[in-house]
Design a protein around this motif. Structure first.
Motif, short mmCIF file in Angstrom:
data_model
loop_
_atom_site.label_atom_id
_atom_site.label_comp_id
_atom_site.label_asym_id
_atom_site.label_seq_id
_atom_site.Cartn_x
_atom_site.Cartn_y
_atom_site.Cartn_z
N GLU A 40 36.47 56.79 25.04
CA GLU A 40 35.56 56.72 23.89
C GLU A 40 36.00 55.65 22.90
O GLU A 40 35.17 54.90 22.37
N THR A 41 37.30 55.57 22.66
CA THR A 41 37.82 54.58 21.71
C THR A 41 37.53 53.17 22.18
O THR A 41 37.03 52.33 21.42
N TYR A 42 37.84 52.87 23.45
CA TYR A 42 37.61 51.52 23.95
C TYR A 42 36.11 51.22 24.09
O TYR A 42 35.69 50.07 23.89
N ALA A 43 35.31 52.22 24.41
CA ALA A 43 33.87 52.01 24.49
C ALA A 43 33.30 51.65 23.12
O ALA A 43 32.45 50.75 23.00
N ASN A 44 33.75 52.34 22.09
CA ASN A 44 33.28 52.04 20.74
C ASN A 44 33.73 50.65 20.28
O ASN A 44 32.97 49.94 19.62
N LEU A 52 41.27 46.11 19.96
CA LEU A 52 42.04 47.23 19.45
C LEU A 52 42.95 46.81 18.30
O LEU A 52 43.10 47.53 17.31
N LEU A 53 43.56 45.64 18.42
CA LEU A 53 44.54 45.19 17.43
C LEU A 53 43.94 44.23 16.40
O LEU A 53 44.68 43.69 15.57
N GLY A 54 42.62 44.05 16.44
CA GLY A 54 41.98 43.06 15.57
C GLY A 54 42.24 43.27 14.10
O GLY A 54 42.64 42.36 13.38
N LYS A 146 44.34 42.02 26.28
CA LYS A 146 43.08 42.73 26.02
C LYS A 146 43.28 43.97 25.15
O LYS A 146 42.30 44.63 24.79
N GLY A 147 44.54 44.28 24.84
CA GLY A 147 44.81 45.47 24.05
C GLY A 147 44.87 46.75 24.86
O GLY A 147 44.66 47.84 24.33
N ILE A 148 45.19 46.61 26.15
CA ILE A 148 45.28 47.77 27.05
C ILE A 148 46.76 48.07 27.31
O ILE A 148 47.53 47.17 27.64
N PRO A 149 47.18 49.32 27.16
CA PRO A 149 48.58 49.67 27.47
C PRO A 149 48.90 49.43 28.94
O PRO A 149 48.13 49.82 29.82
N ILE A 150 50.04 48.79 29.19
CA ILE A 150 50.42 48.47 30.57
C ILE A 150 51.82 48.97 30.92
O ILE A 150 52.21 48.91 32.09
N ALA A 184 43.20 54.35 12.89
CA ALA A 184 42.71 55.45 13.71
C ALA A 184 42.63 55.10 15.19
O ALA A 184 43.02 55.91 16.04
N ASP A 185 42.10 53.93 15.53
CA ASP A 185 41.95 53.59 16.95
C ASP A 185 43.30 53.46 17.64
O ASP A 185 43.49 53.96 18.76
N ILE A 186 44.25 52.79 16.99
CA ILE A 186 45.57 52.63 17.59
C ILE A 186 46.27 53.99 17.69
O ILE A 186 46.90 54.30 18.70
#
Length: 246
Positions: A40-44, A52-54, A146-150, A184-186
């Motif tokens: 939901e977070t990434y979709a929003n 995410l980090l913007g 891309k702000g995706i955890p790896i 909140a998103d992070i």
């Protein structure tokens, strides 16, 4: 190398070995909800055309070594804190990592629990350090561009300027985390990843303690030849595919 990322004096704003275990029922039950919140977070974010980090980076490329936010993101109610930073290319091995978050627990969460037998055994494993820092490093989370955890990783104490906790208490604090830092998103991504990746965290801490066990000498936590203690790469697409999202 992951060079030293914090001052030796940690900010003080108010506020044993690892046995491989099966995830507890509460942890297993939390995975579907965590998966839903993560998606939901990434979709929003995608819907709004945002990274995410913007906001954290104020829309600009990160300055290498700088902390974001500068004074750390402080969880005023729960007792956690984190910051994001990135290293210079010369200080990184070949990797897709853009930067990483260091996550800490503040003293109110663990101060009295250092008397636990498991914490005493872990202190002995670490050489019985006499320092009394205000935070304990829990885990690092690596992110791609891309702000995706790896990845999930642990580092030696000289890197962060504080100490660590035993595996059982670390896992408990991670699985009960409920962040409110104003990002909140992070916060949601951190919470969701640690709940989704409970087995990986167990393995991560098992490897950490095995490295500490093999390393001899009373000052192992401050031996700068011992930096990255353990690392586990994660594929969230594969992880999410195994979870029945509610």
């Amino acid at each position: 190398m992951r060079s030293q990322v914090r001052r030796q004096q940690v900010r003080t704003q108010k506020l044993g070995s690892v046995k491989k275990r099966r995830p507890c029922p509460e942890t297993a039950a939390a995975a579907p909800a965590a998966a839903f919140r993560l998606l939901e977070t990434y979709a929003n974010l995608a819907k709004k055309g945002e990274h995410l980090l913007g906001n954290l980076l104020d829309g600009t490329p990160p300055r290498q070594w700088a902390h974001y936010p500068e004074a750390d993101a402080i969880d005023q109610s729960g007792g956690y804190q984190w910051f994001y930073h990135s290293h210079s290319p010369a200080d990184r091995e070949v990797t897709s990592e853009h930067g990483h978050i260091h996550l800490f627990a503040r003293k109110p969460l663990w101060g009295r629990r250092l008397r636990l037998g498991s914490e005493g055994a872990f202190a002995m494993l670490c050489g019985n350090p006499q320092e009394n820092p205000e935070t304990r490093h829990l885990v690092g989370l690596g992110f791609d561009a891309k702000g995706i955890p790896i990845s999930l990783f642990t580092v030696n104490s000289w890197v962060t300027g504080d100490l660590m906790l035993g595996a059982d208490l670390t896992l408990e604090l991670l699985q009960s985390i409920n962040l409110n830092t104003g990002h909140a998103d992070i916060d949601t991504v951190i919470e969701s990843v640690v709940r989704l990746c409970a087995p990986e965290l167990q393995e991560l801490l098992r490897r950490r303690d095995e490295v500490l066990r093999r390393h001899q000498g009373p000052d192992k936590l401050f031996d700068q030849s011992l930096e990255l203690l353990s690392e586990v790469h994660i594929d969230l697409d594969k992880k999410l595919a195994t979870v029945a999202i509610m």
